[in-house]
Design a protein around this motif. Structure first.
Motif, PDB file in Angstrom:
ATOM      1  N   GLY A  22      34.893  17.602 -50.832  1.00 21.73           N
ATOM      2  CA  GLY A  22      34.291  17.880 -52.132  1.00 21.73           C
ATOM      3  C   GLY A  22      34.835  19.110 -52.805  1.00 21.73           C
ATOM      4  O   GLY A  22      34.358  19.495 -53.884  1.00 21.73           O
ATOM      5  N   ASN A  58      30.341  20.880 -53.964  1.00 19.12           N
ATOM      6  CA  ASN A  58      29.060  20.279 -53.586  1.00 19.12           C
ATOM      7  C   ASN A  58      27.938  21.313 -53.643  1.00 19.12           C
ATOM      8  O   ASN A  58      28.171  22.514 -53.463  1.00 19.12           O
ATOM      9  N   ASP A  84      28.528  17.138 -61.609  1.00 22.61           N
ATOM     10  CA  ASP A  84      29.721  16.424 -61.124  1.00 22.61           C
ATOM     11  C   ASP A  84      30.288  15.427 -62.122  1.00 22.61           C
ATOM     12  O   ASP A  84      31.092  14.566 -61.750  1.00 22.61           O
ATOM     13  N   HIS A 130      28.351  15.001 -53.726  1.00 28.38           N
ATOM     14  CA  HIS A 130      29.735  14.751 -53.314  1.00 28.38           C
ATOM     15  C   HIS A 130      30.711  15.825 -53.785  1.00 28.38           C
ATOM     16  O   HIS A 130      31.700  16.094 -53.117  1.00 28.38           O
ATOM     17  N   GLY A 131      30.467  16.403 -54.940  1.00 27.41           N
ATOM     18  CA  GLY A 131      31.437  17.345 -55.474  1.00 27.41           C
ATOM     19  C   GLY A 131      32.645  16.623 -56.029  1.00 27.41           C
ATOM     20  O   GLY A 131      32.537  15.593 -56.697  1.00 27.41           O
TER      21      GLY A 131
END
Length: 458
Positions: free
Chosen positions: A81, A85, A233, A429-430
């Protein structure tokens, strides 16, 4: 437990893995639940996935001699990520994963394979028969007294003095207002099927093959956004590399031969990326190539690693579909696939030289997957090429949440009575995605939010 048709403790929007897990766990906690699904059947994008759940410290890992830990799992998720994240969400996942893994198995889920895949430094992708899992959870929810409404679309959240108290829906019997005394859980998935939202947040991804649940048009995201929910994100939306140009919705066709030892070249016969990276990262790189096309090129050594019946690695199945080119020489392979032959031969020779330690890899590739695994020269005929594009399976971004699933406003305050789980959320998740953490996240945060709702009622 009795559920009145228009009033209950909890309304859950969306019947993919996240919504089903939340609904089942909430009924376990003694809450009355109405589960609302826009499509005519449960599943959503979850039913179109490969079926992998990411867990660590499992019986399957122990049986295979895999040494894993929550600390290593966390390090891998942060690495893939790119440290974008929200670590508090990752730690919430890790704290709950063992219980959810055991709960799934207690419900009858069988994990029939353990695989190393995108973003992992050890195998932790546990393969399920996901369609069976979803059907089983839905049946168990209804058997426990839950009310499932299909063909029913949520249109607007209801607020009373800034608390979310219900939702308006359009159902086969007409408009309804469902009242939720404890809260509404948004589990409506992403917006891979919304050209409008992709144009706003990721216009370059419109060039990818559209995929994901037909109902994944961002309804839940936009309803919460209208109430001032924050977003996270959104700049990291990326399609997944590895699907044949003729891929359809019939089944999940995705090949990751590059994690077994293949290289990826464009039609000019040139590599363009470090193939060991996340397939989301590879997807972004592929979209920039001529016709958005990349070829997974490998030899008989990699072909022998095919895992029959295992998504992502079943080369034989794709051969049976006629989607894999095969030839005894690289020149003949290039001619069959429409790749520049001279350039392909040069590319493979340069790659093989680097693998043998006689030169530097032009993209600093140092492993098969996420830096793990010994690189293999491409030398043993016959040779193979699988043409593949980026597939817009999921968006992996969206509403900002606390680790307990509460939705946050732009200013960081919680929207009372509103919760979100699964793909509709951001922050987890990033920049990229580890295989199995999407289904895993849905199940884990479904469990977390059920406990949050129980505690709130108490």
């Amino acid at each position: 437990m009795k559920t009145e048709r228009n009033t209950c403790d909890v309304v859950v929007l969306g019947a993919g893995i996240a919504g089903l897990a939340a609904a089942c766990r909430a009924t376990d906690e003694g809450l009355s639940v109405v589960l609302v699904e826009k499509s005519d059947a449960v599943g959503g994008s979850s039913a179109m996935s490969g079926g992998f759940f990411a867990f660590s410290g499992t019986d399957e890992q122990c049986e295979k001699g895999v040494e894993d830990s929550a600390e290593l799992f966390l390090a891998d998720m942060l690495a893939v990520g790119q440290n974008a994240n929200d670590e508090s969400l990752l730690r919430a996942y890790l704290d709950e994963q063992a219980e959810v893994y055991a709960w799934l198995k207690s419900r009858g889920v069988v994990f029939r394979a353990l695989e190393l895949s995108s973003g992992q430094s050890v195998p932790r992708s546990h393969l399920s028969d996901i369609k069976d899992v979803l059907t089983m959870l839905a049946d168990q929810f209804v058997a426990a007294g839950g009310l499932l409404l299909v063909d029913s679309r949520a249109t607007r959240l209801v607020q009373d003095a800034e608390r979310v108290t219900g939702v308006h829906i359009e159902s086969p019997s007409g408009p309804q207002t469902l009242t939720a005394t404890s809260g509404v859980v948004v589990a409506t998935g992403g917006f891979s099927r919304s050209a409008e939202l992709l144009k706003i947040f990721a216009p370059e991804q419109l060039a990818a093959i559209p995929y994901g649940g037909r109902a994944n048009t961002g309804d839940g995201l936009t309803m919460a956004w209208m109430l001032g929910a924050g977003l996270a994100d959104m700049s990291y939306v990326s399609a997944t590399y590895g699907s044949h140009p003729d891929t359809t919705e019939a089944f999940h066709e995705l090949l990751t031969a590059y994690y077994l030892g293949a290289i990826i070249v464009n039609s000019d016969g040139r590599r363009f990326v470090d193939e060991s990276q996340s397939y989301k990262t590879l997807g972004m790189a592929c979209l920039a190539q001529p016709n958005g096309l990349g070829f997974e090129v490998f030899d008989s050594v990699v072909r022998a690693k095919s895992h029959p019946g295992v998504p992502l690695n079943d080369i034989g199945m794709l051969e049976d579909l006629g989607h894999v080119f095969r030839a005894d020489t690289l020149t003949d392979l290039a001619e069959l696939a429409g790749i520049d032959a001279a350039a392909l031969e040069q590319t493979v020779e340069r790659y093989n030289t680097a693998v043998r330690g006689l030169g530097d890899d032009e993209f600093q590739r140092n492993g098969l997957c996420n830096g793990v695994g010994e690189l293999l020269p491409i030398v043993a005929p016959p040779f193979y090429a699988y043409p593949a594009k980026a597939l817009m399976t999921s968006t992996y971004c969206g509403l900002t949440i606390r680790p307990d699933g509460r939705v946050l406003r732009v200013d960081g305050s919680a929207i009372d009575g509103l919760y979100a789980i699964g793909e509709v959320t951001g922050g987890f998740h990033g920049a990229a995605y580890m295989t199995g953490t999407s289904l895993g996240k849905g199940a884990v945060f479904g469990s977390i939010v059920a406990k949050t709702l129980r505690n709130a009622r108490e």
